[in-house]
Design a protein around this motif. Structure first.
Motif, short mmCIF file in Angstrom:
data_model
loop_
_atom_site.label_atom_id
_atom_site.label_comp_id
_atom_site.label_asym_id
_atom_site.label_seq_id
_atom_site.Cartn_x
_atom_site.Cartn_y
_atom_site.Cartn_z
N PRO A 158 0.81 -1.21 0.00
CA PRO A 158 0.00 0.00 0.00
C PRO A 158 0.85 1.27 0.00
O PRO A 158 1.90 1.33 0.65
N TYR A 159 0.41 2.25 -0.76
CA TYR A 159 1.07 3.57 -0.84
C TYR A 159 2.51 3.48 -1.32
O TYR A 159 3.36 4.29 -0.97
N SER A 196 -6.14 -0.65 8.19
CA SER A 196 -5.46 -0.83 6.91
C SER A 196 -5.24 -2.29 6.56
O SER A 196 -4.89 -2.62 5.43
N LEU A 199 -6.57 -3.59 3.45
CA LEU A 199 -5.89 -3.35 2.18
C LEU A 199 -5.29 -4.64 1.62
O LEU A 199 -4.94 -4.71 0.45
#
Length: 284
Positions: A158-159, A196, A199
């Motif tokens: 993620p990110y 999160s 995710l």
């Protein structure tokens, strides 16, 4: 048939003074290949299993933008940021590793032992990823099966691009975030009311070897600093801990600042040398 393995190092700036020890330990691992991507010219004598790939930082950035994201860039003063890109090396340097069964990333503050002996002992080719740390991906030595689903797995972090854009800061993508992804849990903050961890839904699993520590830990290096006469040993292609147990390699990252000298060149081809807190010394 033995699996083919290639380890990638991307290093910019002057190479450290201990490279003769690194080269010698590579020479005694003829089943393993190394690719050193760097702005340094190769010395006159290096082992046949080390390939120097001379790329300027601009050329490397061109590859990164082409393979990962058009807005990414490594800056010379923040070259350590390359560590965050390690899980992407199989994609960035695909043209150099395409013929290998496994590719990996490693560091150069290392003296290698019998790599292939340890790999075969642990049946590494049963796994998609093989790492030298317990329950964690190791930035200083990890291997990846050279197939698309493994080579592109890092993109599930993620990110990812946002963190890679942070040019001035190492984020731990190669160790912390990839480990979290493989464990399918995270320390990311709560986002929009949902933890999160969500995710990670629908992310495929990979088979990972991370059963034991195969190299020197930081605590043992710090012990060396406080214990007079202690040393690690390299002898005829094998590496040994302070206590005499065999290791896959010696990682000396915690004592780099105290290391001052090396008393041999690669061309000298000593059969045995020790690593003490202050340097590298042949054993007569």
């Amino acid at each position: 048939m033995k699996k083919t393995v290639c380890l990638i190092v991307a290093y910019y700036g002057q190479l450290p003074f201990w490279m003769s020890a690194f080269y010698l330990s590579c020479k005694y691992n003829p089943q393993i290949s190394w690719i050193l991507v760097t702005d340094n010219k190769p010395p006159d004598n290096v082992p046949a299993n080390i390939q120097f790939v001379n790329l300027s930082l601009a050329e490397l950035n061109h590859l990164i933008r082409k393979k990962i994201d058009k807005n990414l860039k490594i800056e010379e003063r923040y070259a350590y940021k390359l560590c965050d890109y390690k899980p992407a090396y199989g994609m960035i340097f695909q043209e150099f590793v395409k013929d290998y069964d496994y590719w990996g990333h490693c560091d150069i503050d290392i003296v290698w032992g019998d790599i292939y002996g340890f790999l075969e002992q642990e049946k590494f080719d049963h796994y998609d990823i093989f790492t030298s740390r317990k329950e964690k991906i190791s930035g200083h030595f990890s291997l990846y099966r050279n197939v698309e689903r493994v080579n592109s797995f890092f993109k599930e972090i993620p990110y990812l691009v946002w963190q890679l854009k942070r040019r001035y800061r190492y984020c731990g993508i190669d160790e912390k975030y990839l480990s979290n992804l493989l464990h399918k849990n995270s320390n990311f903050p709560v986002i929009g009311g949902f933890v999160s961890k969500l995710l990670y839904t629908n992310i495929p699993s990979l088979d990972v070897y991370w059963k034991k520590v195969l190299a020197t830990a930081g605590v043992h290096q710090r012990e060396m600093l406080s214990t007079a006469g202690s040393n690690f040993l390299w002898k005829e292609g094998k590496t040994y801990h302070i206590d005499g147990s065999e290791l896959m390699y010696i990682h000396f990252h915690k004592i780099k600042n105290t290391l001052k000298m090396i008393d041999f060149r690669y061309e000298d081809d000593p059969s045995e040398f020790m690593i003490r807190a202050d340097g590298f010394y042949t054993v007569e």
